[in-house]
Scaffold this active site. Structure first.
Site, PDB file in Angstrom:
ATOM      1  N   SER A 133      44.366  36.534  44.396  1.00  0.00           N
ATOM      2  CA  SER A 133      44.593  37.980  44.417  1.00  0.00           C
ATOM      3  C   SER A 133      45.123  38.460  45.763  1.00  0.00           C
ATOM      4  O   SER A 133      44.707  37.980  46.825  1.00  0.00           O
ATOM      5  CB  SER A 133      43.266  38.687  44.134  1.00  0.00           C
ATOM      6  OG  SER A 133      43.360  40.046  44.477  1.00  0.00           O
ATOM      7  N   GLU A 135      44.174  41.033  47.017  1.00  0.00           N
ATOM      8  CA  GLU A 135      43.013  41.578  47.717  1.00  0.00           C
ATOM      9  C   GLU A 135      42.596  40.682  48.875  1.00  0.00           C
ATOM     10  O   GLU A 135      41.985  41.144  49.832  1.00  0.00           O
ATOM     11  CB  GLU A 135      41.821  41.711  46.740  1.00  0.00           C
ATOM     12  CG  GLU A 135      41.777  43.004  45.970  1.00  0.00           C
ATOM     13  CD  GLU A 135      41.399  44.178  46.852  1.00  0.00           C
ATOM     14  OE1 GLU A 135      42.122  45.196  46.796  1.00  0.00           O
ATOM     15  OE2 GLU A 135      40.394  44.102  47.593  1.00  0.00           O
ATOM     16  N   TYR A 156      34.376  40.816  46.327  1.00  0.00           N
ATOM     17  CA  TYR A 156      35.338  40.211  45.393  1.00  0.00           C
ATOM     18  C   TYR A 156      36.394  39.427  46.164  1.00  0.00           C
ATOM     19  O   TYR A 156      36.698  38.273  45.845  1.00  0.00           O
ATOM     20  CB  TYR A 156      35.977  41.329  44.558  1.00  0.00           C
ATOM     21  CG  TYR A 156      37.210  40.904  43.785  1.00  0.00           C
ATOM     22  CD1 TYR A 156      37.101  40.233  42.571  1.00  0.00           C
ATOM     23  CD2 TYR A 156      38.497  41.171  44.274  1.00  0.00           C
ATOM     24  CE1 TYR A 156      38.240  39.838  41.866  1.00  0.00           C
ATOM     25  CE2 TYR A 156      39.632  40.787  43.582  1.00  0.00           C
ATOM     26  CZ  TYR A 156      39.497  40.120  42.369  1.00  0.00           C
ATOM     27  OH  TYR A 156      40.619  39.727  41.689  1.00  0.00           O
TER      28      TYR A 156
HETATM   29  P1  NAP Z   1      40.052  41.491  33.408  1.00  0.00           P
HETATM   30  O1  NAP Z   1      40.857  42.283  32.439  1.00  0.00           O
HETATM   31  O2  NAP Z   1      38.890  42.122  34.098  1.00  0.00           O
HETATM   32  O3  NAP Z   1      39.546  40.183  32.632  1.00  0.00           O
HETATM   33  C1  NAP Z   1      38.564  39.346  33.186  1.00  0.00           C
HETATM   34  C2  NAP Z   1      38.215  38.274  32.169  1.00  0.00           C
HETATM   35  O4  NAP Z   1      37.172  37.447  32.715  1.00  0.00           O
HETATM   36  C3  NAP Z   1      37.670  38.828  30.836  1.00  0.00           C
HETATM   37  O5  NAP Z   1      38.091  37.982  29.805  1.00  0.00           O
HETATM   38  C4  NAP Z   1      36.157  38.699  31.050  1.00  0.00           C
HETATM   39  O6  NAP Z   1      35.435  38.621  29.849  1.00  0.00           O
HETATM   40  C5  NAP Z   1      36.114  37.363  31.785  1.00  0.00           C
HETATM   41  N1  NAP Z   1      34.848  37.142  32.474  1.00  0.00           N
HETATM   42  C6  NAP Z   1      34.211  37.976  33.335  1.00  0.00           C
HETATM   43  N2  NAP Z   1      33.076  37.409  33.755  1.00  0.00           N
HETATM   44  C7  NAP Z   1      32.974  36.201  33.150  1.00  0.00           C
HETATM   45  C8  NAP Z   1      32.025  35.169  33.150  1.00  0.00           C
HETATM   46  N3  NAP Z   1      30.916  35.237  33.887  1.00  0.00           N
HETATM   47  N4  NAP Z   1      32.249  34.074  32.388  1.00  0.00           N
HETATM   48  C9  NAP Z   1      33.371  33.976  31.630  1.00  0.00           C
HETATM   49  N5  NAP Z   1      34.305  34.930  31.570  1.00  0.00           N
HETATM   50  C10 NAP Z   1      34.116  36.032  32.328  1.00  0.00           C
HETATM   51  O7  NAP Z   1      40.988  40.890  34.561  1.00  0.00           O
HETATM   52  P2  NAP Z   1      42.587  40.705  34.562  1.00  0.00           P
HETATM   53  O8  NAP Z   1      43.197  41.936  35.111  1.00  0.00           O
HETATM   54  O9  NAP Z   1      43.006  40.152  33.271  1.00  0.00           O
HETATM   55  O10 NAP Z   1      42.714  39.598  35.704  1.00  0.00           O
HETATM   56  C11 NAP Z   1      42.712  38.200  35.397  1.00  0.00           C
HETATM   57  C12 NAP Z   1      42.379  37.415  36.652  1.00  0.00           C
HETATM   58  O11 NAP Z   1      43.356  37.676  37.652  1.00  0.00           O
HETATM   59  C13 NAP Z   1      41.043  37.754  37.290  1.00  0.00           C
HETATM   60  O12 NAP Z   1      40.535  36.569  37.876  1.00  0.00           O
HETATM   61  C14 NAP Z   1      41.396  38.747  38.385  1.00  0.00           C
HETATM   62  O13 NAP Z   1      40.419  38.707  39.402  1.00  0.00           O
HETATM   63  C15 NAP Z   1      42.723  38.191  38.825  1.00  0.00           C
HETATM   64  N6  NAP Z   1      43.681  39.149  39.366  1.00  0.00           N
HETATM   65  C16 NAP Z   1      44.020  40.267  38.675  1.00  0.00           C
HETATM   66  C17 NAP Z   1      44.989  41.110  39.174  1.00  0.00           C
HETATM   67  C18 NAP Z   1      45.395  42.360  38.450  1.00  0.00           C
HETATM   68  O14 NAP Z   1      46.022  43.234  39.077  1.00  0.00           O
HETATM   69  N7  NAP Z   1      45.136  42.469  37.155  1.00  0.00           N
HETATM   70  C19 NAP Z   1      45.621  40.820  40.404  1.00  0.00           C
HETATM   71  C20 NAP Z   1      45.266  39.657  41.072  1.00  0.00           C
HETATM   72  C21 NAP Z   1      44.308  38.822  40.548  1.00  0.00           C
HETATM   73  P3  NAP Z   1      35.009  39.994  29.039  1.00  0.00           P
HETATM   74  O15 NAP Z   1      36.246  40.399  28.280  1.00  0.00           O
HETATM   75  O16 NAP Z   1      33.906  39.518  28.186  1.00  0.00           O
HETATM   76  O17 NAP Z   1      34.614  40.995  30.086  1.00  0.00           O
HETATM   77  N1  GDD Z   2      39.287  51.940  40.141  1.00  0.00           N
HETATM   78  C1  GDD Z   2      39.503  53.084  40.835  1.00  0.00           C
HETATM   79  N2  GDD Z   2      38.905  54.225  40.398  1.00  0.00           N
HETATM   80  N3  GDD Z   2      40.281  53.046  41.940  1.00  0.00           N
HETATM   81  C2  GDD Z   2      40.477  54.202  42.602  1.00  0.00           C
HETATM   82  C3  GDD Z   2      39.905  55.408  42.204  1.00  0.00           C
HETATM   83  C4  GDD Z   2      39.067  55.427  41.052  1.00  0.00           C
HETATM   84  O1  GDD Z   2      38.518  56.437  40.646  1.00  0.00           O
HETATM   85  N4  GDD Z   2      40.290  56.387  43.076  1.00  0.00           N
HETATM   86  C5  GDD Z   2      41.083  55.807  43.979  1.00  0.00           C
HETATM   87  N5  GDD Z   2      41.194  54.477  43.704  1.00  0.00           N
HETATM   88  C6  GDD Z   2      41.938  53.504  44.521  1.00  0.00           C
HETATM   89  C7  GDD Z   2      41.106  52.318  44.980  1.00  0.00           C
HETATM   90  O2  GDD Z   2      40.278  52.682  46.081  1.00  0.00           O
HETATM   91  C8  GDD Z   2      42.208  51.328  45.323  1.00  0.00           C
HETATM   92  O3  GDD Z   2      42.689  51.585  46.619  1.00  0.00           O
HETATM   93  C9  GDD Z   2      43.316  51.646  44.318  1.00  0.00           C
HETATM   94  O4  GDD Z   2      42.985  52.926  43.750  1.00  0.00           O
HETATM   95  C10 GDD Z   2      43.449  50.642  43.189  1.00  0.00           C
HETATM   96  O5  GDD Z   2      42.166  50.402  42.652  1.00  0.00           O
HETATM   97  P1  GDD Z   2      41.976  49.494  41.333  1.00  0.00           P
HETATM   98  O6  GDD Z   2      42.891  49.933  40.269  1.00  0.00           O
HETATM   99  O7  GDD Z   2      40.509  49.465  41.045  1.00  0.00           O
HETATM  100  O8  GDD Z   2      42.517  48.070  41.800  1.00  0.00           O
HETATM  101  P2  GDD Z   2      42.264  47.211  43.104  1.00  0.00           P
HETATM  102  O9  GDD Z   2      43.532  47.241  43.904  1.00  0.00           O
HETATM  103  O10 GDD Z   2      41.011  47.568  43.789  1.00  0.00           O
HETATM  104  O11 GDD Z   2      42.051  45.749  42.482  1.00  0.00           O
HETATM  105  C11 GDD Z   2      42.901  45.275  41.447  1.00  0.00           C
HETATM  106  O12 GDD Z   2      43.975  44.564  42.018  1.00  0.00           O
HETATM  107  C12 GDD Z   2      43.600  43.371  42.711  1.00  0.00           C
HETATM  108  C13 GDD Z   2      44.890  42.749  43.278  1.00  0.00           C
HETATM  109  O13 GDD Z   2      45.246  43.397  44.466  1.00  0.00           O
HETATM  110  C14 GDD Z   2      42.060  44.411  40.517  1.00  0.00           C
HETATM  111  O14 GDD Z   2      42.822  44.070  39.395  1.00  0.00           O
HETATM  112  C15 GDD Z   2      41.639  43.119  41.197  1.00  0.00           C
HETATM  113  O15 GDD Z   2      41.010  42.254  40.244  1.00  0.00           O
HETATM  114  C16 GDD Z   2      42.892  42.436  41.756  1.00  0.00           C
HETATM  115  O16 GDD Z   2      42.555  41.222  42.389  1.00  0.00           O
END
Ligand code: NAP
Ligand code: GDD
Length: 347
Positions: A133, A135, A156
């Site tokens: 990520s 992050e 995280y």
């Molecule tokens: P998501 O929608 O939150 O999906 C997370 C998945 O992990 C869900 O299938 C969840 O199951 C499963 N999970 C959570 N805890 C678990 C556990 N203890 N054992 C087995 N499965 C578990 O996340 P996403 O956005 O698809 O992201 C996929 C991956 O990429 C994650 O590792 C995330 O950290 C990483 N990532 C995401 C982003 C982004 O912007 N989306 C960016 C960078 C990295 P349930 O459906 O049952 O909750």
């Molecule tokens: N969720 C959320 N809710 N975020 C908020 C809010 C709110 O009410 N108000 C402001 N934000 C700001 C957060 O503080 C952050 O700076 C930004 O919006 C994005 O927040 P999220 O959408 O929760 O995503 P994230 O950037 O913290 O994390 C996501 O991206 C990562 C990759 O950079 C997640 O998908 C992580 O799993 C992933 O690794």
């Protein structure tokens, strides 16, 4: 006829897992997914791909959990995948401050458990993708690339940094084909409703239809490099098709503030955020990541990967999808079906 490749996905029920499963099925893969047991169905994002296993479905699901290494090992042995995409995680940054131990347990140790299981089952034959990520860059100044040092700012992110280094070490120590995709934020109509982009599109479309009045947010000055999840899963697959295992940053190369996202969403609906958006300290993080802006030139040059969907198209896609959802909600309400759920107060 060529034999189908077999892939195993953790996190198949999540946003990325559902797009990746679709993509791999379309390529002719046999797809296996780890699903955790829940008292309610948690397979909404993948139900449309599910066929009766008695009739030879190309997608099969297995109960398992990242906190349970024995089961992960059993699934690996039973499935015999060529490719493992490890996407499962407690992926919410704000929630990781509330649940640091569980976050580390699932994100950091969960990855280690999988790597160990692969090492035992088949050290070199399985290709492994780790969902890294942006992050992890945290407070490191933008633009961030594969050469940028990590400076994690949440439990995280710390857990993802641990997982990243484990993957590199397993690659070097045991010759495993293991790669880290360092993905910047990617969104879609399937994004979880407590992430910023989706929280805003859900709220604004519900406000438009009179189902909600206020959207409570935290820090709106933070900036993110937002792409489309459907584009990003193609990059995951490409990384596992290379001759050598290497880590790649995946990003769009442009960044927007939370405020800009919210304005773009409200604008499309003819709404003024000033009338509806309020601050709530609950949504601020103890430490914030101020600016994420990715440099994905290595992926462009080596994988030939470029994102297709831009910022405006992403906003359009998510607003359109959530408007349909809100319309259905209102229809049910008008038919006397149920009260609207109080989603305003969710994280
Ligand atoms: P998501 O929608 O939150 O999906 C997370 C998945 O992990 C869900 O299938 C969840 O199951 C499963 N999970 C959570 N805890 C678990 C556990 N203890 N054992 C087995 N499965 C578990 O996340 P996403 O956005 O698809 O992201 C996929 C991956 O990429 C994650 O590792 C995330 O950290 C990483 N990532 C995401 C982003 C982004 O912007 N989306 C960016 C960078 C990295 P349930 O459906 O049952 O909750
Ligand atoms: N969720 C959320 N809710 N975020 C908020 C809010 C709110 O009410 N108000 C402001 N934000 C700001 C957060 O503080 C952050 O700076 C930004 O919006 C994005 O927040 P999220 O959408 O929760 O995503 P994230 O950037 O913290 O994390 C996501 O991206 C990562 C990759 O950079 C997640 O998908 C992580 O799993 C992933 O690794």
């Amino acid at each position: 006829m060529p034999v189908a490749k077999v892939a195993l996905l953790t996190g198949i029920t999540g946003q990325d897992g559902s797009y990746l499963a679709e993509y791999l099925l379309a390529l002719g893969y046999e797809v296996h997914g780890v699903v955790r047991r829940s008292s309610l169905f948690n397979t909404q994002r993948i139900d449309h791909m599910y066929e009766d296993p008695h009739e030879g479905s190309a997608m099969r699901l297995h109960f398992g959990d990242l906190t349970d290494g024995v089961t992960l090992r059993r699934i690996l042995e039973a499935v015999g995948p060529e490719e493992v995409y490890h996407l499962g995680a407690q992926s919410h940054v704000r929630v990781s401050f509330d649940m640091p131990e569980y976050t580390v347990e699932s994100v950091a140790l969960g990855t280690l458990r999988l790597l160990e299981a692969i090492r035992d089952v088949d050290r070199t034959g399985i290709r492994f993708y780790q969902a890294g990520s942006s992050e992890m860059f945290g407070a490191a100044p933008p633009p961030q690339s594969e050469r940028t040092p990590f400076y994690p700012r949440s439990p995280y992110a710390c857990a993802k940094v641990f997982a990243h280094h484990q993957v590199v070490n397993y690659r070097e120590a045991y010759g495993m084909f293991a790669v880290n995709g360092i993905l910047f934020n990617h969104e879609s109509p399937r994004r979880g409703e407590t992430f910023l982009t989706r929280k805003a599109t859900r709220a604004a479309t519900r406000i438009k239809l009179g189902l909600q009045f206020t959207l409570y947010l935290g820090n709106t000055r933070a900036k993110r490099d937002w792409g489309y999840a459907g584009d990003y899963v193609r990059a995951m697959h490409l990384m596992l098709q290379q001759d050598q295992p290497e880590d790649f940053v995946i990003a769009t190369g442009s960044t927007h503030s939370v405020q800009e996202w919210v304005h773009a969403v409200f604008d499309r609906l003819g709404l003024d955020p000033a009338d509806h958006v309020r601050e709530d300290p609950r949504y601020f993080r103890p430490t914030e990541v101020d600016v994420l802006l990715g440099d994905a030139s290595k992926a462009r040059e080596r994988l030939g990967w470029v994102p297709v969907v831009g910022f405006d198209e992403l906003v359009d896609m998510m607003v359109t999808s959530d408007l349909r959802l809100a319309e259905r909600e209102r229809l049910l309400l008008e038919a006397g079906h149920r009260e609207p759920p109080a989603i305003e107060s969710r994280a």
